[in-house]
Motif scaffolding. Structure first.
Motif, PDB file in Angstrom:
ATOM      1  N   ILE A 140       0.851  -1.194   0.000  1.00  0.00           N
ATOM      2  CA  ILE A 140       0.000   0.000   0.000  1.00  0.00           C
ATOM      3  C   ILE A 140       0.884   1.241   0.000  1.00  0.00           C
ATOM      4  O   ILE A 140       1.868   1.310   0.740  1.00  0.00           O
ATOM      5  N   ASN A 141       0.529   2.207  -0.842  1.00  0.00           N
ATOM      6  CA  ASN A 141       1.293   3.453  -0.866  1.00  0.00           C
ATOM      7  C   ASN A 141       0.346   4.649  -0.964  1.00  0.00           C
ATOM      8  O   ASN A 141      -0.093   5.020  -2.048  1.00  0.00           O
ATOM      9  N   PHE A 142       0.066   5.271   0.173  1.00  0.00           N
ATOM     10  CA  PHE A 142      -0.803   6.450   0.158  1.00  0.00           C
ATOM     11  C   PHE A 142      -0.061   7.711  -0.272  1.00  0.00           C
ATOM     12  O   PHE A 142      -0.667   8.755  -0.459  1.00  0.00           O
ATOM     13  N   ALA A 143       1.255   7.597  -0.399  1.00  0.00           N
ATOM     14  CA  ALA A 143       2.036   8.765  -0.835  1.00  0.00           C
ATOM     15  C   ALA A 143       2.196   8.783  -2.357  1.00  0.00           C
ATOM     16  O   ALA A 143       3.004   9.552  -2.875  1.00  0.00           O
ATOM     17  N   HIS A 144       1.425   7.966  -3.058  1.00  0.00           N
ATOM     18  CA  HIS A 144       1.525   7.899  -4.513  1.00  0.00           C
ATOM     19  C   HIS A 144       1.328   9.285  -5.153  1.00  0.00           C
ATOM     20  O   HIS A 144       2.090   9.692  -6.030  1.00  0.00           O
ATOM     21  N   GLY A 145       0.323  10.004  -4.687  1.00  0.00           N
ATOM     22  CA  GLY A 145       0.039  11.337  -5.233  1.00  0.00           C
ATOM     23  C   GLY A 145       1.169  12.312  -4.953  1.00  0.00           C
ATOM     24  O   GLY A 145       1.376  13.267  -5.710  1.00  0.00           O
ATOM     25  N   GLU A 146       1.913  12.069  -3.877  1.00  0.00           N
ATOM     26  CA  GLU A 146       3.010  12.976  -3.546  1.00  0.00           C
ATOM     27  C   GLU A 146       4.195  12.736  -4.483  1.00  0.00           C
ATOM     28  O   GLU A 146       4.932  13.651  -4.816  1.00  0.00           O
ATOM     29  N   PHE A 147       4.369  11.483  -4.937  1.00  0.00           N
ATOM     30  CA  PHE A 147       5.392  11.221  -5.968  1.00  0.00           C
ATOM     31  C   PHE A 147       5.006  11.963  -7.257  1.00  0.00           C
ATOM     32  O   PHE A 147       5.854  12.509  -7.948  1.00  0.00           O
ATOM     33  N   LEU A 148       3.711  11.960  -7.545  1.00  0.00           N
ATOM     34  CA  LEU A 148       3.217  12.699  -8.718  1.00  0.00           C
ATOM     35  C   LEU A 148       3.518  14.193  -8.563  1.00  0.00           C
ATOM     36  O   LEU A 148       4.016  14.847  -9.483  1.00  0.00           O
ATOM     37  N   MET A 149       3.223  14.698  -7.354  1.00  0.00           N
ATOM     38  CA  MET A 149       3.455  16.118  -7.078  1.00  0.00           C
ATOM     39  C   MET A 149       4.944  16.459  -7.229  1.00  0.00           C
ATOM     40  O   MET A 149       5.303  17.480  -7.818  1.00  0.00           O
ATOM     41  N   LEU A 150       5.825  15.574  -6.740  1.00  0.00           N
ATOM     42  CA  LEU A 150       7.263  15.838  -6.874  1.00  0.00           C
ATOM     43  C   LEU A 150       7.677  15.844  -8.342  1.00  0.00           C
ATOM     44  O   LEU A 150       8.517  16.652  -8.760  1.00  0.00           O
ATOM     45  N   GLY A 151       7.083  14.947  -9.123  1.00  0.00           N
ATOM     46  CA  GLY A 151       7.358  14.934 -10.558  1.00  0.00           C
ATOM     47  C   GLY A 151       6.933  16.237 -11.219  1.00  0.00           C
ATOM     48  O   GLY A 151       7.639  16.795 -12.060  1.00  0.00           O
ATOM     49  N   MET A 152       5.775  16.767 -10.788  1.00  0.00           N
ATOM     50  CA  MET A 152       5.284  18.036 -11.351  1.00  0.00           C
ATOM     51  C   MET A 152       6.212  19.178 -10.961  1.00  0.00           C
ATOM     52  O   MET A 152       6.572  20.021 -11.788  1.00  0.00           O
ATOM     53  N   PHE A 153       6.603  19.199  -9.675  1.00  0.00           N
ATOM     54  CA  PHE A 153       7.522  20.260  -9.236  1.00  0.00           C
ATOM     55  C   PHE A 153       8.880  20.136  -9.942  1.00  0.00           C
ATOM     56  O   PHE A 153       9.500  21.136 -10.287  1.00  0.00           O
ATOM     57  N   GLY A 154       9.320  18.880 -10.145  1.00  0.00           N
ATOM     58  CA  GLY A 154      10.599  18.661 -10.832  1.00  0.00           C
ATOM     59  C   GLY A 154      10.555  19.253 -12.230  1.00  0.00           C
ATOM     60  O   GLY A 154      11.478  19.954 -12.654  1.00  0.00           O
ATOM     61  N   ALA A 155       9.450  18.994 -12.942  1.00  0.00           N
ATOM     62  CA  ALA A 155       9.310  19.508 -14.306  1.00  0.00           C
ATOM     63  C   ALA A 155       9.221  21.031 -14.303  1.00  0.00           C
ATOM     64  O   ALA A 155       9.821  21.710 -15.145  1.00  0.00           O
TER      65      ALA A 155
END
Lengths: 290, 439
Positions: free
Chosen positions: A35-50
């Motif tokens: 289970i990974n509830f931080a999945h959306g936060e990985f997405l957010m980091l990807g957005m900030f990275g871009a």
């Protein structure tokens, strides 16, 4: 009729973007059953990275998916080794609380570093194409979203080949199904889990880099996508790459068509209602095996 | 006998000292504690951080000497009415959650023993804090909260210096109604209302539904969408099909940018986009529009004529202080509302010469602040029986091709602003081909 067809096309375009978001979760939750509830936060980091690569170095998000993906692969491996490996054999609730803690850590770190301001990308290849449409039988198809959809397809194809047609994919599936048996044939489960977390984080971050062209970037952006991603993976069938893609398209179309005919408040209600209906008929999801 | 009288005298003296000590004179308060509950993380964090910077700015103004700053407590250090006691703000994050805001408010009152509570900056969470504060009986304020219900409930301890949504939305529709008499278009009749689903958006929706028919407009579509939407393409389809002359849009920045993307893809622009707070009040959204021309022509309500107020020396100085906390970001209208309110609070505490709730309440009701002491365009501060500032006003502004807001209503201010109203709302091609202010 045109209204309905347009809604279906809009839904399909969004569905491909949802599929991009759910693909990382397919590996971590669907395949490895963690289970990974931080999945959306990985997405957010990807957005900030871009966003950061674009502002600091003028790098288009379609190019920054490479460094963003690599950096997030490393973060995914790190999260597994330092956190998830320690809670893996424990109660599922331990995993839930560990990843909820990770969610807050990542989200609040982003607030501290970037503040809660909304950030927008406006000078990228896809944003410059915004407004460019293909018209087909009275139906309008947005070119930037079409490109996003094609990228999603390419990613899915690559992932499908990796999981279903390579020795590595076989080892990954073997580890998920029976860790002890996998060890007997020389597979190192810890390594497989670490790679799965790395891949999952990298894929969702790549999705984030693409989504940064279409959505505002801010620390809380991940949550609505996480909720949808969980529904999509469960709907498609755990571990099924093809199932995830089709479920994402279904979710996109259900959202879109519902809103055309009913109050928009029903948009997500119908997505989860369709999950309940499919769950009653096929508890393993559309393409799940068990 | 002598010993007895000595002991009695000593006891009397001790009692007298104890009695005097229990009636500590106000001037000896070591510091004035202000509890500030803010959404610093979670969904409303972008608002919370502006309120945090506003609070830090006001704490700085109170505690430091700004001799030339013509706002309450600008010159001099601390509260003169309380012997120069400094202000200490205790900022607490409620994560944009009402339940947590309630717990924090209770802690600030019972553990930290704050003298005044401010927050949370969003109407929904503030309405949850209100009963807690009311039960403890200390003064409370939320100045940027615009929901009319917050003051209409008749709370004894709640004050608001900012205008409510009824005042501001009414300004917007008054502008649209009066516009034809001032050279505007004559055929604007139909309106689509497109709002999000929280208390703030729904209050705006209710006010629009109440006022628009009365002013002779016809509502052709009324859509409410969920906060946190990932697509609005179908909503745009329905809006497009309804063909409204005016779109009344009340959405937060992420949803507003999704709407813009979907509307551009559909190639749809109504003749007028009128908006209320949400993205229109968000400084980062406004800055982003300068790179795309996406906001050009949008009409919105504001509590102040932001283009005219920037000429004031006090506004400039306060903005300079604000920028030292905001990483260089200029005050938006939300920050201006909060700073104005917090400076009024400081003035009230100073005039009360006490931190006793009853004295503070009396001083609050005695308020009669002239407009010259404000950094915002209110006609002053004076409270009605519901503790709503009856001199808070609403103005209507429009984003020009320069990406800045220009006052277009009331007409006397519009004359001073001297801005030619953009009509109709520019199409997407025109936005793309016109030079962008940030390029």
């Amino acid at each position: 009729m045109t209204l309905l067809l347009q809604a279906i096309v809009n839904g399909l375009e969004m569905g491909f973007l949802y599929a991009l978001v759910a693909v990382g979760l397919t590996i971590i939750w669907g395949l490895m059953e963690m289970i990974n509830f931080a999945h959306g936060e990985f997405l957010m980091l990807g957005m900030f990275g871009a966003w950061w690569a674009s502002v600091a170095f003028g790098l288009d998000p379609l190019l920054s998916i490479v460094p963003v993906g690599l950096a997030m692969y490393a973060l995914g491996v790190l999260v597994y080794r330092q956190l998830m490996r320690r809670v893996q054999r424990g109660d599922p609730f331990t995993q839930i609380f560990a990843t909820v803690g990770l969610l807050f850590l990542l989200q609040n770190s982003a607030v501290a570093v970037f503040t809660s301001d909304y950030r927008y990308l406006s000078d990228t290849l896809l944003t410059r194409l915004s407004g460019a449409n293909v018209n087909l039988l009275g139906i309008t198809i947005g070119v930037p979203l079409l490109i996003g959809a094609l990228l999603a397809l390419v990613l899915f194809l690559a992932l499908y080949l990796l999981i279903d047609r390579t020795e590595f994919g076989l080892a990954l599936r073997a580890t998920a199904e029976d860790r002890e048996a996998a060890m007997l044939v020389g597979i190192r489960p810890q390594k497989m889990f670490a790679v799965a977390w790395g891949l999952g984080a990298a894929l969702v971050a790549v999705a984030g880099a693409i989504l940064a062209n279409f959505f505002a970037v801010f620390p809380q952006v991940g949550f609505p996508f996480t909720v949808l991603a969980y529904a999509i993976v469960a709907l498609g069938g755990f571990g099924s790459i093809l199932g995830t893609l089709l479920a994402a398209l279904l979710v996109g179309v259900v959202q879109s068509v519902t809103t055309v005919y009913l109050p928009p408040a029903f948009k997500d209600a119908f997505v989860f209602a369709s999950y309940i209906v499919i769950g009653l008929c096929r508890p393993q999801g559309l393409f799940g095996r068990f | 006998m002598r010993r007895v009288s000595t002991v009695l005298t000593a006891i009397m003296c001790l009692l007298l000292v104890a009695a005097l000590a229990s009636r500590t004179p106000a001037a000896s308060v070591p510091e004035v504690l202000i509890g500030d509950v803010l959404p610093l993380t979670g969904n409303f964090a972008s608002l919370g951080q502006q309120y945090l910077w506003a609070g830090q700015t006001v704490e700085d103004i109170i505690n430091n000497d700004y001799p030339d700053l013509a706002v309450p407590l600008g010159p001099g250090k601390g509260f003169p009415g309380l012997g120069g006691a400094p202000a200490k703000f205790i900022f607490r994050d409620d994560q944009s959650r009402g339940d947590l805001a309630r717990t924090i408010a209770e802690q600030l009152i019972t553990v930290n023993r704050v003298h005044w509570l401010n927050g949370d900056g969003t109407s929904g969470n503030t309405s949850i804090i209100q009963p807690v504060v009311e039960s403890y009986g200390i003064p409370m304020s939320c100045h940027p909260c615009a929901s009319p219900t917050l003051t209409e409930k008749g709370m004894k301890w709640y004050w608001r210096t900012g205008p409510n949504d009824r005042t501001m939305v009414a300004s917007l529709f008054s502008f649209l109604k009066e516009w034809p008499e001032h050279g505007g278009p004559k055929g604007l009749k139909t309106v689509a209302v497109f709002t999000c689903d929280n208390l703030f958006c729904q209050d705006n929706r209710k006010i629009a539904n109440e006022l628009l028919p009365r002013l002779g407009f016809e509502i052709v579509l009324d859509l409410t969408t969920k906060t946190g939407a990932t697509t609005l393409a179908s909503e745009v389809q329905r809006l497009q099909a309804a063909k409204p002359d005016i779109l009344f849009l009340v959405q937060y920045p992420p949803e507003t940018s999704i709407f813009q993307g979907d509307a551009k893809r559909a190639g749809w622009t109504p003749k007028v986009i009128a908006t209320s707070n949400g993205a229109y009040s968000d400084q980062t959204w406004l800055e982003a529009q300068k790179k795309t021309n996406g906001g050009a022509g949008w009409v919105g309500r504001d509590p102040t004529a932001i283009d005219l107020v920037q000429g004031r020396p006090s506004w400039k100085k306060v903005n300079e202080i604000y920028k030292t906390y905001s990483r260089g970001q200029t005050m938006g209208e939300l920050a201006m509302r909060e700073i104005t309110g917090l400076l009024w609070m400081a003035d009230t505490i100073n005039r009360a010469k006490s931190v006793e709730p009853a004295a503070l309440a009396q001083a609050a009701m005695d308020t009669n602040t002239p407009p010259e002491q404000l950094i915002i365009d209110y006609k002053g501060i004076r409270f009605n029986q519901n503790h709503q500032n009856e001199l808070a006003t609403g103005v209507v502004t429009q984003i020009g091709w320069d990406g800045e807001k220009h006052t277009v209503w009331p007409w006397e201010l519009a004359k001073r602003a001297n801005f030619k109203i953009l009509y109709p709302n520019p199409g997407w091609q025109e936005r793309d081909s016109t030079p962008k202010p940030a390029e």
